[in-house]
Write a protein that holds these residues in place. Structure first.
Motif, PDB file in Angstrom:
ATOM      1  N   THR A   1     -12.067  15.818   1.931  1.00 55.27           N
ATOM      2  CA  THR A   1     -13.046  14.728   2.077  1.00 55.27           C
ATOM      3  C   THR A   1     -13.142  14.283   3.533  1.00 55.27           C
ATOM      4  O   THR A   1     -14.245  14.121   4.090  1.00 55.27           O
ATOM      5  CB  THR A   1     -12.624  13.518   1.204  1.00 55.27           C
ATOM      6  N   VAL A   2     -11.976  14.071   4.166  1.00 52.87           N
ATOM      7  CA  VAL A   2     -11.989  13.537   5.536  1.00 52.87           C
ATOM      8  C   VAL A   2     -12.523  14.598   6.517  1.00 52.87           C
ATOM      9  O   VAL A   2     -13.365  14.290   7.376  1.00 52.87           O
ATOM     10  CB  VAL A   2     -10.580  13.042   5.942  1.00 52.87           C
TER      11      VAL A   2
ATOM     12  N   LYS B   1     -16.183  14.878   6.601  1.00 54.72           N
ATOM     13  CA  LYS B   1     -16.864  13.804   7.342  1.00 54.72           C
ATOM     14  C   LYS B   1     -16.939  14.106   8.841  1.00 54.72           C
ATOM     15  O   LYS B   1     -17.867  13.712   9.529  1.00 54.72           O
ATOM     16  CB  LYS B   1     -16.104  12.489   7.128  1.00 54.72           C
TER      17      LYS B   1
ATOM     18  N   LYS C   1       0.842  -1.202   0.000  1.00 52.96           N
ATOM     19  CA  LYS C   1       0.000   0.000   0.000  1.00 52.96           C
ATOM     20  C   LYS C   1       0.877   1.251   0.000  1.00 52.96           C
ATOM     21  O   LYS C   1       1.894   1.305   0.686  1.00 52.96           O
ATOM     22  CB  LYS C   1      -0.915  -0.019   1.241  1.00 52.96           C
TER      23      LYS C   1
ATOM     24  N   ALA D   1      -8.316   8.119   9.520  1.00 53.68           N
ATOM     25  CA  ALA D   1      -9.140   8.134   8.294  1.00 53.68           C
ATOM     26  C   ALA D   1      -8.280   8.539   7.100  1.00 53.68           C
ATOM     27  O   ALA D   1      -8.433   7.999   5.996  1.00 53.68           O
ATOM     28  CB  ALA D   1     -10.312   9.100   8.470  1.00 53.68           C
ATOM     29  N   CYS D   2      -7.357   9.470   7.306  1.00 50.26           N
ATOM     30  CA  CYS D   2      -6.464   9.885   6.212  1.00 50.26           C
ATOM     31  C   CYS D   2      -5.499   8.754   5.871  1.00 50.26           C
ATOM     32  O   CYS D   2      -5.225   8.490   4.693  1.00 50.26           O
ATOM     33  CB  CYS D   2      -5.700  11.155   6.591  1.00 50.26           C
ATOM     34  N   GLU D   3      -4.986   8.079   6.916  1.00 46.70           N
ATOM     35  CA  GLU D   3      -4.054   6.972   6.664  1.00 46.70           C
ATOM     36  C   GLU D   3      -4.745   5.881   5.832  1.00 46.70           C
ATOM     37  O   GLU D   3      -4.156   5.330   4.906  1.00 46.70           O
ATOM     38  CB  GLU D   3      -3.522   6.397   7.981  1.00 46.70           C
ATOM     39  N   ASP D   4      -6.008   5.604   6.141  1.00 43.56           N
ATOM     40  CA  ASP D   4      -6.756   4.616   5.354  1.00 43.56           C
ATOM     41  C   ASP D   4      -6.775   4.987   3.880  1.00 43.56           C
ATOM     42  O   ASP D   4      -6.788   4.128   3.000  1.00 43.56           O
ATOM     43  CB  ASP D   4      -8.217   4.527   5.836  1.00 43.56           C
ATOM     44  N   LYS D   5      -6.814   6.307   3.625  1.00 49.13           N
ATOM     45  CA  LYS D   5      -6.868   6.759   2.224  1.00 49.13           C
ATOM     46  C   LYS D   5      -5.473   6.949   1.623  1.00 49.13           C
ATOM     47  O   LYS D   5      -5.327   7.489   0.521  1.00 49.13           O
ATOM     48  CB  LYS D   5      -7.646   8.078   2.149  1.00 49.13           C
ATOM     49  N   GLY D   6      -4.427   6.580   2.385  1.00 45.24           N
ATOM     50  CA  GLY D   6      -3.062   6.668   1.852  1.00 45.24           C
ATOM     51  C   GLY D   6      -2.425   8.033   2.039  1.00 45.24           C
ATOM     52  O   GLY D   6      -1.635   8.464   1.185  1.00 45.24           O
TER      53      GLY D   6
ATOM     54  N   TYR E   1       1.560   5.446   0.518  1.00 40.88           N
ATOM     55  CA  TYR E   1       1.151   6.586   1.342  1.00 40.88           C
ATOM     56  C   TYR E   1       1.880   7.842   0.869  1.00 40.88           C
ATOM     57  O   TYR E   1       3.123   7.835   0.766  1.00 40.88           O
ATOM     58  CB  TYR E   1       1.520   6.369   2.818  1.00 40.88           C
TER      59      TYR E   1
ATOM     60  N   THR F   1      -7.960  14.871  -0.344  1.00 42.24           N
ATOM     61  CA  THR F   1      -8.164  13.873   0.716  1.00 42.24           C
ATOM     62  C   THR F   1      -8.489  14.570   2.037  1.00 42.24           C
ATOM     63  O   THR F   1      -9.402  14.161   2.772  1.00 42.24           O
ATOM     64  CB  THR F   1      -6.906  12.982   0.875  1.00 42.24           C
TER      65      THR F   1
END
Ligand SMILES: Cc1ncc(COP(=O)(O)O)c(C=O)c1O
Length: 444
Positions: A437-438, A441, A47, A400-405, A49, A434
């Motif tokens: 978006t986060v 939320k 993955k 949440a940001c880490e999940d999105k890379g 980042y 990103t």
């Protein structure tokens, strides 16, 4: 790697590897990085980042820079190490190059980390005043929210809440802290003058009360990055420069984070016209973190007092002017110049990163501040009271940001951004989108 091997790696790490900045809880499963491409790291599962803070503000040129690898290899083949007490070509050339980049007449003492570079600055300043007839000058002024390193001397100058040291009896005397020019939370409330002017006036008052004959130096980061990315206006350094001249105090500018183009100029102090620091420290991005290397560069006024019989500097760093580190740093600077990365930073800051200011429309975004590639986004529970967002919510946003890379540094309630100089326009758009978006939320 198969899953059982990964489990074994975590087991070994929990038992044997002392991880910085983490509580040893045997539960933590941080990313295991194995590779990198440009501004992106790649973990053991493949993955990717985007490293939006250049991994501790280090990787100026990102991963996989073949020319840096070749520069290191060539130097290792020729002369892998030599004594700092004699000469080797890369150290001489790098010292001369730094002087040229600082646009002054500077002489450099090399070491291996930002902390050591600032320790060296402390000792040079102290020895300078002793050998110029002012032995009573031993105090240093620095800012709350400032960070200059964690070793025993310099930890007294540092003062970020996160790193606040608690080693009773192990800090040298004479360190004075003043509030920073933090425009979003003005230290003296709203004034008719600028925050920078009121803080500079306060510093002058502190010097008068302490006795100018006791003050050796003022440490300044052009941007207080670790302490929340506080960005004083260019006027601030000019005011401090004038105060330093008036009271024979050395201006020590810590460019460990702000150096080599990150602010859209070669060095942070260059935004303040007319300012020429007495001492400049650099590290982290100096060799683009391919090899640890740091530098303490002093003006001719200071060096001329050491360059005499009996005034030898009382410090030694075995690995300081490491020929491989110096060769890599020279190549890194050559690439920054050739690719015109400093100009690129200034342009992309305007065209892409400035869009981060639009995040201020969210209720949880109290302030967005930026210069070049350095940005701070301060998150709050309430825009009126400026009550900081809780640590818990900040951690959820980071996850949440880490999940999105997306990786970035975060201290207290500020997201701190400092992407590699080689970030592409697309990389930076990914960062802005990103975050938008986060944060959307989590917005209330
Ligand atoms: C401005 C500044 N100076 C000095 C240091 C210390 O550098 P090092 O961790 O390489 O000792 C840091 C580290 O984050 C820093 O941000």
């Amino acid at each position: 790697m198969i899953n059982t091997d990964i489990e074994k790696l975590y087991e070994k790490a929990n038992k044997h590897l002392w991880q910085d900045l983490s509580d040893a809880d045997n539960e933590s499963r941080p990313q295991i990085a194995v590779d990198g491409e440009g501004a992106w790291s790649i973990d053991i599962d493949g993955k990717k980042y985007f490293e939006a803070t250049s991994v501790h503000s280090c990787l100026n040129l990102g991963y996989g820079q073949q020319e840096l690898i070749e520069a290191a290899t060539e130097q290792m083949k020729k002369l892998a190490y030599f004594t700092p007490a004699k000469l080797q070509v890369p150290a001489v050339e790098l010292a001369a190059k730094l002087s040229e980049l600082f646009q002054g007449d500077y002489t450099t003492f090399f070491s291996t980390s930002g902390s050591e570079a600032n320790e060296v600055a402390l000792k040079i300043a102290r020895q300078y005043h002793i050998q110029t007839g002012n032995p009573g000058k031993y105090k240093f002024i620095s800012h709350y929210n400032g960070y200059h390193g964690g070793t025993l001397g310099i930890q007294g100058v540092s003062s970020t809440p996160v790193f606040k040291s608690d080693f009773p009896g192990m800090t040298a005397p004479g360190f004075i802290h003043v509030l920073p020019p933090y425009d979003y939370r003005p230290p003296f409330g709203q004034q008719t003058e600028s925050t920078e002017q009121s803080v500079a006036k306060h510093i002058e008052k502190v010097i008068q009360l302490e006795g100018p004959e006791t003050v050796a130096g003022i440490f300044i980061e052009p941007v207080l990055f670790a302490g929340g990315c506080i960005i004083p206006s260019p006027e601030y350094l000019q005011l401090i420069f004038d105060i330093c001249k008036k009271y024979n105090i050395l201006l020590i500018v810590d460019e460990v984070v702000t150096g080599f183009g990150k602010t859209g100029k070669w060095f942070g102090f260059m935004h303040s016209e007319g300012v020429q620091p007495d001492i400049i420290t650099t590290a982290k991005g100096l060799a683009s973190a391919y090899i640890p290397l740091a530098a303490t560069s002093v003006s001719e006024k200071i060096y001329s007092t050491f360059n005499r019989k009996g005034n030898r500097f009382k410090h030694f760093s075995t690995m300081g002017p490491h020929p491989v580190g110096c060769a890599v740093a020279l190549k890194s600077i050559e690439i920054i110049e050739r690719e015109q990365l400093v100009t690129k930073v200034a342009q992309l800051s305007q065209t892409v990163l400035s869009k981060l200011h639009e995040l201020k429309s969210f209720n949880i975004v109290g302030d967005v501040r930026g210069i070049g590639f350095l940005y701070g986004i301060e998150l709050v529970n309430d825009k009126q009271t400026k009550e900081p967002l809780s640590d818990e919510t900040m951690s959820k946003i980071a996850s949440a940001c880490e999940d999105k890379g997306l990786h970035f540094a975060m201290d207290d309630n500020a997201i701190r951004l400092n992407p590699p100089l080689v970030s592409t326009e697309e990389d930076l758009r990914f960062l802005v989108d990103t975050l938008a978006t986060v944060l959307n939320k989590f917005n209330k």
